[in-house]
Design a protein around this motif. Structure first.
Motif, short mmCIF file in Angstrom:
data_model
loop_
_atom_site.label_atom_id
_atom_site.label_comp_id
_atom_site.label_asym_id
_atom_site.label_seq_id
_atom_site.Cartn_x
_atom_site.Cartn_y
_atom_site.Cartn_z
N ASP A 58 0.83 -1.19 0.00
CA ASP A 58 0.00 0.00 0.00
C ASP A 58 0.87 1.25 0.00
OD1 ASP A 58 -1.50 2.24 1.66
OD2 ASP A 58 -3.04 0.91 0.85
N ALA A 59 0.53 2.22 -0.84
CA ALA A 59 1.36 3.42 -0.99
C ALA A 59 1.38 4.26 0.27
CB ALA A 59 0.85 4.24 -2.17
N VAL A 60 0.35 4.15 1.12
CA VAL A 60 0.27 4.97 2.33
C VAL A 60 0.84 4.23 3.54
CG1 VAL A 60 -1.29 6.17 3.91
CG2 VAL A 60 -1.71 6.25 1.45
N THR A 61 0.36 3.02 3.80
CA THR A 61 0.75 2.29 5.01
C THR A 61 2.00 1.43 4.81
OG1 THR A 61 -0.62 0.36 4.46
CG2 THR A 61 -1.67 2.17 5.69
N ASP A 62 2.33 1.11 3.57
CA ASP A 62 3.44 0.22 3.22
C ASP A 62 3.18 -1.23 3.67
OD1 ASP A 62 5.90 -0.04 1.88
OD2 ASP A 62 6.98 -0.19 3.78
N LEU A 63 1.94 -1.56 3.98
CA LEU A 63 1.58 -2.94 4.30
C LEU A 63 1.31 -3.71 3.01
CD1 LEU A 63 -0.88 -2.38 7.31
CD2 LEU A 63 1.58 -2.86 7.40
N GLU A 82 4.80 -2.35 15.75
CA GLU A 82 5.25 -3.74 15.83
C GLU A 82 4.65 -4.59 14.71
OE1 GLU A 82 7.51 -5.21 17.92
OE2 GLU A 82 7.96 -3.11 18.38
N PHE A 83 3.37 -4.35 14.42
CA PHE A 83 2.71 -5.09 13.34
C PHE A 83 3.42 -4.82 12.01
CE2 PHE A 83 -0.76 -5.44 10.13
CZ PHE A 83 -1.02 -6.79 10.30
N LYS A 84 3.76 -3.58 11.78
CA LYS A 84 4.44 -3.22 10.53
C LYS A 84 5.83 -3.87 10.46
CE LYS A 84 5.47 0.72 7.56
NZ LYS A 84 5.39 2.20 7.40
N LYS A 85 6.47 -4.04 11.61
CA LYS A 85 7.79 -4.68 11.63
C LYS A 85 7.71 -6.10 11.07
CE LYS A 85 9.37 -6.54 15.36
NZ LYS A 85 9.86 -6.74 16.75
N TYR A 86 6.69 -6.84 11.49
CA TYR A 86 6.50 -8.19 10.96
C TYR A 86 6.15 -8.15 9.47
CZ TYR A 86 6.63 -10.14 15.67
OH TYR A 86 7.04 -10.52 16.93
#
Length: 262
Positions: free
Chosen positions: A33-38, A179-183
């Motif tokens: 995702d361009a905004v969240t990078d998820l 932390e979620f984004k780290k994973y």
């Protein structure tokens, strides 16, 4: 217009490639995702996958493709086929949860308040540390998390906990967004080998979203309510009856996904 929300569970590893040039150790990255990078599945890729899914069913006529997708598949095109704007609107698929290895269960489903609230329009409160649902901190030993990384008390109401369990199962870990984004930024990378006449020519690495991960998406039916379009809607619901292949590497089992209406 009739909007339907679906969860998309990855039955196998998923690779929907970003197409970006990468000079790091991983050669092929997943879409983000361009905004969240998820991790995400862009609407165009989702639409294409569903179009191929229905094309495999020879009983489905070309009127269905014209109304839903705007054009018939290439394998069915004739001079009389005209391309138009389909009446169904496909949106990007957003990541809802990732599996994390644990000691007392095969995995826990990990999510975060920001992600879950966007999916449910709920009001899961912000947290500073991880919250474990359906397990004990001393026994669970979630990958890369220590005991002091967890909240001392469960801050969630019974209603919130039930909502999480209804969507993600009985073993859940809710993480702060950071932390979620780290994973999410450390997804598995699988080594692939390019062979030429049976000889290894090049070893390369491909990032994947692991099996058991869950995405969600909204698909909007823009047709008018009548008997013909009701039949179209009923036909489209077949996506829930079997798995849909999304992304690359179908020949090695990647991208098998299960749709479920919410």
């Amino acid at each position: 217009m009739n909007k339907k929300r679906y969860t998309i569970e990855c039955l196998t590893n998923l690779h929907v490639g970003s197409g970006d040039i990468n000079y790091g150790t991983i050669d092929r990255l997943v879409q983000r995702d361009a905004v969240t990078d998820l991790p995400t599945i862009h609407a165009s890729g989702l639409k294409g996958a569903l179009k191929e899914f229905f094309d495999a069913n020879n009983e489905i006529n070309n009127d269905f493709f014209s109304i839903v997708f705007g054009s018939v598949p290439n394998s069915r095109k004739t001079k009389s086929n005209k391309q138009n704007i389909g009446s169904y609107i496909f949106n990007d698929s957003h990541l809802l949860a990732l599996p994390l290895r644990a000691n007392d269960a095969p995995y826990y489903m990990a999510t975060c308040p920001e992600v879950f609230n966007k999916f449910t329009n709920a009001n899961v409160p912000d947290i500073n540390k991880a919250v474990l649902i359906g397990g004990e901190r001393k026994n669970s030993q979630i990958e890369d998390l220590e005991e002091n990384d967890f909240e001392e008390k469960d801050p969630f109401t019974e209603e919130t906990t039930k909502l999480l369990k209804d969507q993600l199962g009985t073993k859940i870990i809710v993480l702060p967004f950071k932390e979620f984004k780290k994973y999410c930024n450390n997804l598995p990378a699988i080594a692939r080998n390019y062979l030429e006449n049976g000889e290894s020519k090049n070893l390369w690495y491909e990032e994947v979203v692991p099996s058991k991960s869950i995405f969600w998406t909204d698909i909007i039916d823009g047709t008018e309510t009548n008997e013909i379009n009701k039949k179209i809607e009923d036909t489209f619901s077949k996506i829930e009856e079997s798995s849909v292949q999304i992304g690359a590497n179908a020949s090695i089992g990647y991208g098998q996904c299960k749709f479920k209406s919410v």
